[in-house]
Design an enzyme around this catalytic site. Structure first.
Site, short mmCIF file in Angstrom:
data_model
loop_
_atom_site.label_atom_id
_atom_site.label_comp_id
_atom_site.label_asym_id
_atom_site.label_seq_id
_atom_site.Cartn_x
_atom_site.Cartn_y
_atom_site.Cartn_z
N ARG A 164 -14.65 13.20 6.88
CA ARG A 164 -13.40 13.88 7.27
C ARG A 164 -12.94 14.84 6.18
O ARG A 164 -12.41 15.92 6.46
CB ARG A 164 -12.31 12.83 7.56
CG ARG A 164 -12.54 12.07 8.86
CD ARG A 164 -11.63 10.87 8.97
NE ARG A 164 -10.23 11.22 8.83
CZ ARG A 164 -9.31 10.45 8.26
NH1 ARG A 164 -9.63 9.28 7.74
NH2 ARG A 164 -8.07 10.84 8.19
N HIS A 166 0.85 -1.20 0.00
CA HIS A 166 0.00 0.00 0.00
C HIS A 166 0.88 1.24 0.00
O HIS A 166 1.81 1.35 0.80
CB HIS A 166 -0.90 0.02 1.23
CG HIS A 166 -1.79 1.22 1.26
ND1 HIS A 166 -2.95 1.30 0.55
CD2 HIS A 166 -1.64 2.42 1.88
CE1 HIS A 166 -3.51 2.49 0.74
NE2 HIS A 166 -2.73 3.19 1.54
N ASP A 170 -15.26 3.07 7.13
CA ASP A 170 -14.17 3.98 6.73
C ASP A 170 -14.60 4.83 5.55
O ASP A 170 -14.28 6.02 5.48
CB ASP A 170 -12.90 3.20 6.39
CG ASP A 170 -11.86 4.13 5.81
OD1 ASP A 170 -11.42 5.03 6.54
OD2 ASP A 170 -11.54 4.02 4.61
N LYS A 224 -8.83 -1.05 5.75
CA LYS A 224 -9.05 -1.60 4.40
C LYS A 224 -8.06 -2.73 4.11
O LYS A 224 -8.41 -3.74 3.51
CB LYS A 224 -8.90 -0.48 3.36
CG LYS A 224 -10.09 0.47 3.38
CD LYS A 224 -9.89 1.68 2.50
CE LYS A 224 -8.95 2.66 3.10
NZ LYS A 224 -9.12 4.06 2.76
N SER A 251 -7.75 4.30 9.06
CA SER A 251 -8.43 4.28 7.77
C SER A 251 -7.72 3.33 6.80
O SER A 251 -8.32 2.44 6.19
CB SER A 251 -8.47 5.71 7.22
OG SER A 251 -8.84 5.74 5.88
N1 URA Z 1 -5.75 7.36 2.69
C1 URA Z 1 -6.75 6.69 3.32
O1 URA Z 1 -7.17 5.63 2.87
N2 URA Z 1 -7.25 7.23 4.44
C2 URA Z 1 -6.82 8.38 4.99
O2 URA Z 1 -7.30 8.79 6.03
C3 URA Z 1 -5.78 9.07 4.32
C4 URA Z 1 -5.26 8.53 3.16
#
Ligand code: URA
Length: 435
Positions: free
Chosen positions: A168, A82, A161, A187, A183
């Site tokens: 957010r 990621h 999320d 995932k 967050s």
């Molecule tokens: N990427 C994400 O998936 N979440 C965040 O809060 C910031 C960047």
């Protein structure tokens, strides 16, 4: 429980219990906790922070809010990478086939570009015919048959999320290390990989502007992943300048192809090997990053990684003739060069501005529903530390029309700096964070 009491507790610097956090997330996903309450709570977290236990509880509650992928029956050691988002970052296109070619199983769910950052799905869709909207059955079949897949989120993954992130975004509550860490990791955990390497980008073209912030985010995510029973490590890599030379979807596909043939820009090549080496070690295939790197170099040089890339394109419906011969990929109607105003060493390439200009040309989107133009973007002719003569190109602009190219050239004139004295290239990997 009442949402208002949990907001007040956090506002006053308290620590929420595991039960309180899971109640909040469950209530929010079910529509029982209102958006305005969740936004107030998120702001309290931005100002007061969360400890490790709270951050892990939040991550697990969000991961459990929707489908959780279990690849245990077909790929018990599936790996994933990621990136926290950058400019010119096409590592997934290289790393996926590279790792699959040495026997790892790569099950990757990727995103689209938003704002100045690019997204892997947009790059893949630039290849004619390529499908990224796979069903769960197709996703699993690809992992089983060729050892890799890169697709959009097939499942209802971490919906809490998704909801919270959208909130957010419009309430000034993105900038919180515990919220960002939870967050991202919610995932990753829901997507099912057992070993995960995180590429935390640092610098002007990244979310994290300083090394300290990036290190704290990386350490938080590694701790959460480890507590959740996954093997996780993180690299901190520079985003002071774009990664590689190309920024824009087809342009980045071409660069990824060149890298898989062993002819890519050295920073992209090196970062792919460094990230890949971390995953080989995490997955228990190599004992040291050095031996893992040698294994990966071998897979690139022998053509093994390239052959896996072709299989991947065919598996997901892409026209393999266009990657075999990238001159068959579509091109932008207008290509112009921005010449250097004087000779000198390049001392600054503003990654954020490059990303914004590429998006403005049509390579990215400012709203989720925008479509991207796969052909447009920018290709740097040199990187920080390189010498250019007066009049030589600094960057090539690929645009839909002359007016867009001229507007981009005007903005880019101040995005690249030149120095009369020698400048060192910035280091690529700034730190490695392991458990
Ligand atoms: N990427 C994400 O998936 N979440 C965040 O809060 C910031 C960047």
């Amino acid at each position: 429980m009442r949402a208002v009491d949990l907001i007040i507790k956090k506002r006053d610097g308290g620590t929420l219990s595991s039960d309180e956090i899971s109640w909040l997330i469950r209530g929010y996903t079910a529509g029982e906790v209102a958006d305005y309450q969740m936004a107030a709570w998120a702001m309290a977290v931005v100002l007061r922070g969360m400890d490790d236990r709270e951050t892990t509880d939040l991550t697990l509650a969000m991961a459990a809010s929707g489908d959780q992928f279990d690849l245990g029956d077909i790929a018990p050691n599936a790996v994933d990478k990621h990136s926290t988002g950058g400019v010119g970052d096409k590592t997934s296109l290289v790393l996926g086939p590279l790792l699959a070619s040495v026997g790892l199983q790569v099950a990757k769910m990727s995103g689209r570009g938003l704002g100045f950052t690019g997204g892997t799905l947009d790059k893949l869709e630039a290849i004619p015919g390529m499908r990224v909207d796979l069903s769960q059955a197709e996703f699993r079949r690809a992992v089983q048959e060729i050892g890799m897949v890169i697709a959009g989120q097939t499942a209802d993954l971490a919906p809490a999320d998704k909801q919270l992130y959208a909130l957010r975004d419009v309430t000034g509550t993105v900038e919180s290390i515990p919220l960002i860490a939870a967050s991202i990791m919610s995932k990753k955990l829901a997507a099912g990989a057992h070993s995960i390497v995180l590429d935390v980008k640092v610098g002007g073209g990244a979310f994290m502007k300083t090394l300290e912030q990036a290190r704290e985010l990386a350490q938080t995510m590694v701790r959460i992943g480890t507590l959740a029973g996954r093997n996780v490590s993180a690299l901190l890599s520079t985003m002071e300048q774009p990664l590689g030379l190309a920024v824009g979807n087809i342009l980045e596909v071409r660069e990824a192809i060149a890298t898989l043939h062993g002819n890519g820009p050295s920073d992209l090549h090196d970062l792919c090997l460094d990230l890949g080496a971390q995953l080989l070690v995490l997955a228990g295939k190599d004992r040291s990053a050095r031996t893992a790197r040698t294994r990966l170099e071998g897979a690139l040089m022998s053509g093994q990684a390239w052959r896996k890339f072709r299989q991947f394109i065919i598996q997901q419906g892409g026209d393999v003739a266009t990657v075999d011969d990238p001159s068959r990929l579509p091109v932008a109607p207008v290509v112009i060069a921005l010449p250097a105003p004087s000779g000198g060493f390049i001392d600054r390439i503003d990654a954020l501005e490059i990303g914004l200009v590429a998006a403005e040309l049509g390579a990215g989107r400012s709203r989720k529903e925008d479509t991207v133009d796969p052909t447009v973007g920018l290709v740097l002719a040199a990187k920080i530390g390189d010498y250019v003569e007066a009049g030589e190109p600094l960057i090539h602009i690929h645009a839909a029309n002359q007016a867009a190219a001229t507007a981009a050239a005007e903005r880019l004139a101040s995005a690249i700096g030149l120095s009369a004295t020698h400048v060192a290239a910035p280091p690529l990997v700034l730190d490695v964070v392991t458990k």
